[in-house]
Design a protein around this motif. Structure first.
Motif, PDB file in Angstrom:
ATOM      1  N   SER A   1      19.616  -2.833  40.708  1.00 58.29           N
ATOM      2  CA  SER A   1      20.951  -3.385  40.447  1.00 58.29           C
ATOM      3  C   SER A   1      20.928  -4.327  39.252  1.00 58.29           C
ATOM      4  N   ALA A   2      20.339  -3.866  38.157  1.00 55.25           N
ATOM      5  CA  ALA A   2      20.268  -4.645  36.925  1.00 55.25           C
ATOM      6  C   ALA A   2      19.805  -3.692  35.822  1.00 55.25           C
ATOM      7  N   PRO A   3      19.985  -4.076  34.575  1.00 53.76           N
ATOM      8  CA  PRO A   3      19.377  -3.278  33.510  1.00 53.76           C
ATOM      9  C   PRO A   3      17.863  -3.294  33.661  1.00 53.76           C
ATOM     10  N   VAL A   4      17.219  -2.152  33.434  1.00 52.78           N
ATOM     11  CA  VAL A   4      15.768  -2.091  33.586  1.00 52.78           C
ATOM     12  C   VAL A   4      15.165  -1.286  32.447  1.00 52.78           C
ATOM     13  N   LYS A   5      14.153  -1.854  31.841  1.00 51.87           N
ATOM     14  CA  LYS A   5      13.409  -1.149  30.797  1.00 51.87           C
ATOM     15  C   LYS A   5      12.209  -0.475  31.444  1.00 51.87           C
ATOM     16  N   VAL A   6      12.166   0.844  31.367  1.00 50.10           N
ATOM     17  CA  VAL A   6      11.077   1.617  31.955  1.00 50.10           C
ATOM     18  C   VAL A   6      10.094   1.963  30.832  1.00 50.10           C
ATOM     19  N   VAL A   7       8.853   1.523  30.985  1.00 51.51           N
ATOM     20  CA  VAL A   7       7.840   1.688  29.944  1.00 51.51           C
ATOM     21  C   VAL A   7       6.645   2.432  30.520  1.00 51.51           C
ATOM     22  N   TRP A   8       6.169   3.405  29.781  1.00 50.38           N
ATOM     23  CA  TRP A   8       4.908   4.069  30.118  1.00 50.38           C
ATOM     24  C   TRP A   8       3.776   3.354  29.394  1.00 50.38           C
ATOM     25  N   THR A   9       2.698   3.081  30.095  1.00 44.74           N
ATOM     26  CA  THR A   9       1.517   2.542  29.430  1.00 44.74           C
ATOM     27  C   THR A   9       0.934   3.609  28.503  1.00 44.74           C
ATOM     28  N   ARG A  10       0.023   3.207  27.658  1.00 47.17           N
ATOM     29  CA  ARG A  10      -0.621   4.188  26.774  1.00 47.17           C
ATOM     30  C   ARG A  10      -1.300   5.289  27.583  1.00 47.17           C
ATOM     31  N   GLU A  11      -1.919   4.905  28.691  1.00 51.13           N
ATOM     32  CA  GLU A  11      -2.592   5.892  29.526  1.00 51.13           C
ATOM     33  C   GLU A  11      -1.600   6.896  30.118  1.00 51.13           C
ATOM     34  N   GLU A  12      -0.483   6.393  30.621  1.00 47.40           N
ATOM     35  CA  GLU A  12       0.531   7.297  31.159  1.00 47.40           C
ATOM     36  C   GLU A  12       1.111   8.172  30.051  1.00 47.40           C
ATOM     37  N   ASP A  13       1.281   7.599  28.881  1.00 48.95           N
ATOM     38  CA  ASP A  13       1.857   8.324  27.756  1.00 48.95           C
ATOM     39  C   ASP A  13       0.978   9.506  27.352  1.00 48.95           C
ATOM     40  N   ILE A  14      -0.325   9.300  27.313  1.00 49.79           N
ATOM     41  CA  ILE A  14      -1.241  10.375  26.917  1.00 49.79           C
ATOM     42  C   ILE A  14      -1.458  11.367  28.060  1.00 49.79           C
ATOM     43  N   GLN A  15      -1.560  10.878  29.277  1.00 50.13           N
ATOM     44  CA  GLN A  15      -1.884  11.761  30.398  1.00 50.13           C
ATOM     45  C   GLN A  15      -0.671  12.475  30.988  1.00 50.13           C
ATOM     46  N   HIS A  16       0.537  12.097  30.546  1.00 50.27           N
ATOM     47  CA  HIS A  16       1.747  12.756  31.045  1.00 50.27           C
ATOM     48  C   HIS A  16       2.673  13.129  29.901  1.00 50.27           C
ATOM     49  N   ASP A  17       2.071  13.482  28.804  1.00 50.51           N
ATOM     50  CA  ASP A  17       2.798  13.975  27.644  1.00 50.51           C
ATOM     51  C   ASP A  17       3.279  15.408  27.929  1.00 50.51           C
ATOM     52  N   MET A  18       4.007  15.968  26.987  1.00 52.52           N
ATOM     53  CA  MET A  18       4.284  17.401  26.969  1.00 52.52           C
ATOM     54  C   MET A  18       3.570  17.916  25.726  1.00 52.52           C
ATOM     55  N   TYR A  19       2.593  18.765  25.889  1.00 53.31           N
ATOM     56  CA  TYR A  19       1.554  18.974  24.887  1.00 53.31           C
ATOM     57  C   TYR A  19       1.824  20.156  23.954  1.00 53.31           C
ATOM     58  N   ARG A  20       1.274  20.063  22.734  1.00 50.51           N
ATOM     59  CA  ARG A  20       1.238  21.242  21.876  1.00 50.51           C
ATOM     60  C   ARG A  20       0.445  22.306  22.614  1.00 50.51           C
ATOM     61  N   PRO A  21       0.970  23.533  22.707  1.00 55.49           N
ATOM     62  CA  PRO A  21       0.298  24.540  23.534  1.00 55.49           C
ATOM     63  C   PRO A  21      -1.118  24.863  23.061  1.00 55.49           C
ATOM     64  N   TYR A  22      -1.919  25.315  24.012  1.00 53.89           N
ATOM     65  CA  TYR A  22      -3.213  25.900  23.686  1.00 53.89           C
ATOM     66  C   TYR A  22      -2.929  27.325  23.197  1.00 53.89           C
ATOM     67  N   TYR A  23      -3.418  27.664  22.009  1.00 50.57           N
ATOM     68  CA  TYR A  23      -3.175  28.989  21.436  1.00 50.57           C
ATOM     69  C   TYR A  23      -4.477  29.772  21.320  1.00 50.57           C
ATOM     70  N   TYR A  24      -4.329  31.060  21.539  1.00 49.78           N
ATOM     71  CA  TYR A  24      -5.468  31.988  21.493  1.00 49.78           C
ATOM     72  C   TYR A  24      -5.036  33.156  20.614  1.00 49.78           C
ATOM     73  N   ASP A  25      -5.723  33.346  19.473  1.00 48.09           N
ATOM     74  CA  ASP A  25      -5.327  34.364  18.495  1.00 48.09           C
ATOM     75  C   ASP A  25      -6.447  35.376  18.295  1.00 48.09           C
ATOM     76  N   ARG A  26      -6.090  36.647  18.362  1.00 52.98           N
ATOM     77  CA  ARG A  26      -6.994  37.717  17.945  1.00 52.98           C
ATOM     78  C   ARG A  26      -6.453  38.306  16.648  1.00 52.98           C
ATOM     79  N   ILE A  27      -7.301  38.338  15.646  1.00 51.90           N
ATOM     80  CA  ILE A  27      -6.843  38.779  14.339  1.00 51.90           C
ATOM     81  C   ILE A  27      -7.888  39.699  13.724  1.00 51.90           C
ATOM     82  N   SER A  28      -7.420  40.753  13.073  1.00 53.59           N
ATOM     83  CA  SER A  28      -8.310  41.748  12.473  1.00 53.59           C
ATOM     84  C   SER A  28      -7.752  42.171  11.128  1.00 53.59           C
ATOM     85  N   ALA A  29      -8.647  42.580  10.242  1.00 54.30           N
ATOM     86  CA  ALA A  29      -8.240  43.113   8.944  1.00 54.30           C
ATOM     87  C   ALA A  29      -9.166  44.255   8.561  1.00 54.30           C
ATOM     88  N   GLY A  30      -8.593  45.244   7.917  1.00 54.54           N
ATOM     89  CA  GLY A  30      -9.371  46.313   7.318  1.00 54.54           C
ATOM     90  C   GLY A  30      -9.374  46.153   5.814  1.00 54.54           C
TER      91      GLY A  30
END
Length: 738
Positions: free
Chosen positions: A437-466
């Motif tokens: 029942s008041a204004p509240v500032k919600v802050v993530w610690t650095r640990e929460e920020d890194i461990q609960h991020d939304m991450y750049r995906p892990y990518y797996y590429d197969r590539i070939s050339a002749g």
């Protein structure tokens, strides 16, 4: 650092006309491509409010303010206010976009003040990115013509108003420094004096934009307008918000993505002085205190039991195995040219490779945060976000309040890189705020920020050339496997099984390849949430493509620069930046043992980049000695900002290429802070020479290309120094473990 502007000999291209909407009235494209601008002047009223950088949005013009469009307001004192459609997160748009208005409106840049645009996609929709958001290196590309045209139309009407009052030919008048002058008679009138009269004139169907040779401001080096406030501490970031009666909350999230709170013991937390309340939501517990330290200590004292679910046993080997299996399946075609199978059958040599790129956190210097005040009759939000309308939508979805009862105050962003395109932290803050029942500032610690991020995906590429007998590629096949961010973020963009972001660059190579097949397999990484990360698709694709092109050059026993030049005959702007970078870097000169040059070329975000990286490798440690980058981003609005963005993007890219990865063990992110999610140190930062090509083309993007082009050039340099081809990032860990 080099600041040369190099003649490119580019001819001016036709600039497409884009539409935007007027505040309170219709704004659209007129016949012949001009804009119809409805002008309106409110009743006499107060002075214009001078905004504080990072302050609140202006919902509509004040009384007595001349509002030619959604972006520009001029009051009767002649004060010009730009309602800023983009957010500032370090990229310099609070300087470069005002330059566009000031140039055409003929006012000094120092006379333009800024206010944040309110959440309103009808007024501030960016057609290049599909919403009111900041990202994709599109801010200047979006603003280039509409904001110049808005300024030119306002200037034209102000000149016409003065000419009508003086009963002279408008051609005998000119605009200069916020005034209209009539040289033959010596008369002059300020914009403020002319605003009422200008609003009554018929709007021209077409207005003339200034020719580049007439620019006084565009193309010049202008110091950042937001720097003084950032230096003296008056700039307002989300983390700086203070409102009367505000409390502070620290979040404790479930360590496994998708997990929920089973139970918690807050006995010890409540005994800590300053702790006011413990709030439970479905996947987290928040400790609310009178100050951050009390909330932080209370969070540390909590004892929480979690429902972790089946994903609590997931590790990296499971995620990578999923990707590898998916690569054996059928892909959705992103590009197909020629007969790839036939070309492979007739090729003299075949080269195959698998490239992998890890999850990456955003790790912005300002951890995510949101201040919220949920009242019975409405909700107020203070935050730094790249998506103000999505923020309002998120609040509405949770609270049920109508939009007019939701106020979003946007602020400067202490780093975005795509993280603040998401609203998960805002949703969480609103859920906490509903119980306080008041204004509240919600802050993530650095640990929460890194461990609960939304991450750049892990990518797996197969590539070939002749390759043919001369080593030239005659067949090309590239399969991209990874998460689809767009399928979640913008579902209509995910069509026929292809994520356009994931295949960007890979599906539109600058090289002459007669037979190619590029396809995509969507494979979500189980429970790990993914999101855009600086450079988005071009970052991942450029690493694979440019590393593989280097491999082909090595198979052909060809110089990497000359090998690329031979394939760039149909892309002269790409070949030009390659030539400039190679020459400036002294390509071909002998280097000491353990040292090597690497090169990359990229066409993305509407810009052309080439980068040469010089590294030294000693006992598995990589030292970046120097970087030379040639940039053709079309018309350079502010070369100073361009140079700074390229340098910053490169530093960001070095960090990721050498050190950065997020790993999952037992369902959890193992990294937690900068101790194990390493950043490049200041003493490790190399000299960076940026060469900007002089061009008459429309502007391209600049915020992300530096990051996108870096990793391939760096890994190619390591190969040149050591003879070891590294196909998995980060390369630093690969050198130590190989």
């Amino acid at each position: 650092m080099s600041r040369g502007l190099i003649e490119a000999g580019n001819a001016g291209a036709a600039i497409s006309r884009r539409t935007f909407l007027k505040l309170g009235m219709m704004l659209g494209a007129a016949a012949g491509g001009g804009l119809l601008l409805g002008f309106s002047v409110r009743a006499a009223g107060g002075d214009a409010r001078h905004s504080v950088i990072g302050g609140d949005a202006v919902e509509e013009p004040r009384p007595g303010v001349f509002a030619p469009n959604a972006f520009v307001q001029i009051d009767r004192n002649g004060q010009v206010t730009l309602v800023m459609p983009k957010v500032e997160m370090g990229q310099g748009v609070y300087t470069s976009i005002p330059m566009l208005i000031a140039e055409e409106l003929e006012v000094s840049l120092s006379s333009v003040t800024l206010d944040h645009a309110p959440p309103d996609e009808k007024l501030f929709f960016d057609p290049l990115i599909g919403g009111q958001l900041t990202g994709g290196s599109k801010s200047i590309r979006y603003a280039w013509e509409p904001l110049r045209r808005a300024g030119a139309t306002a200037r034209t009407l102000l000149v016409a108003a003065a000419a009508a009052q003086w009963k002279v030919d408008p051609a005998s008048c000119r605009a200069e420094d916020g005034e209209v002058l009539h040289a033959p008679s010596g008369r002059r009138a300020s914009y403020g004096q002319l605003a009422d009269a200008a609003a009554k004139l018929p709007v021209p169907n077409e207005v003339a934009l200034k020719k580049p040779e007439a620019f006084k401001l565009i193309g010049t080096r202008v110091k950042r307008l937001d720097s003084p406030e950032k230096v003296d501490g008056t700039a307002q970031f989300g983390l700086d918000v203070r409102v009367p009666g505000m409390l502070y909350a620290v979040i404790v999230n479930c360590p496994v993505f998708g997990g929920t709170v089973a139970s918690f013991d807050d006995t010890a937390a409540k005994k800590i002085q300053g702790v006011r309340q413990i709030v439970r939501i479905h996947n987290a517990v928040a400790v609310v205190g009178e100050h951050t330290w009390a909330a932080r200590r209370g969070a540390s004292a909590l004892v929480v039991k979690w429902n972790e679910g089946a994903d609590a046993k997931v590790s990296m080997k499971d995620i990578v195995a999923d990707l590898s299996r998916a690569a054996d399946g059928k892909g959705a075609v992103a590009r197909k040219e020629g007969d790839v199978d036939k070309a492979f059958g007739s090729a003299k040599t075949r080269v195959d490779a698998v490239y992998e790129q890890p999850f990456l956190a955003h790790a912005t210097m300002e951890p995510v945060n949101c201040t919220v005040h949920v009242r019975p009759d409405g909700c107020e939000i203070w935050v730094g976000t790249q998506v103000p309308t999505r923020t309002a939508d998120t609040v509405q979805r949770i609270t049920g309040f109508p939009r007019e009862k939701i106020a979003v105050h946007n602020h400067l962003l202490g780093g975005g890189f795509g993280r603040r395109l998401e609203t998960d932290m805002i949703a969480q803050a609103v859920k906490v705020g509903r119980q306080v029942s008041a204004p509240v500032k919600v802050v993530w610690t650095r640990e929460e920020d890194i461990q609960h991020d939304m991450y750049r995906p892990y990518y797996y590429d197969r590539i070939s050339a002749g390759l043919d007998a001369s080593g030239k590629p005659v067949a090309w096949r590239h399969r991209i496997v990874g998460s689809s961010i767009l399928a979640r973020f913008a579902p209509p963009a995910f069509k026929d099984g292809v994520d356009p972001d994931a295949v960007e660059v890979a599906a539109s190579l600058p090289y002459d390849l007669p037979n190619q097949l590029v396809d995509y397999v969507r494979q979500e990484p189980r429970h790990v949430p993914t999101a855009f990360w600086r450079g988005v698709g071009p970052t991942r694709s450029t690493f694979v493509v440019e590393s593989f092109i280097d491999e082909l050059a090595a198979h052909a026993k060809a110089d990497p620069v000359q090998y690329r030049r031979a394939l760039l005959g149909n892309t002269p702007r790409a070949r030009n930046v390659l030539d400039i970078a190679a020459k400036a870097a002294g390509w071909g000169a002998s280097l000491p043992k353990g040292q090597g040059h690497g090169v990359s070329v990229m066409h993305a975000f509407g810009s052309f980049f080439s980068m040469v990286v010089d590294v030294a490798v000693d006992d598995g440690e990589v030292s970046v000695k120097r970087i030379v980058c040639a940039v053709d981003c079309g018309m350079a609005v502010n070369p100073d900002t361009i140079e700074a963005q390229v340098q910053g993007g490169i530093i960001f890219g070095i960090t990721a290429a050498l050190y950065s990865e997020i790993t999952i063990e037992n369902g959890r992110v193992t990294q937690s802070n900068f101790t194990d999610y390493r950043m490049l140190r200041i003493n490790e930062a190399p000299p960076i020479d940026v060469h900007i090509v002089k061009s008459a083309e429309a502007p391209g993007g600049i915020g992300e290309p530096g990051t996108s082009a870096l990793a391939a050039a760096l890994s190619n340099a390591i190969y040149a120094a050591t003879g070891r081809r590294l196909r998995k990032l980060p390369v630093g860990s690969q050198l130590k473990t190989a």
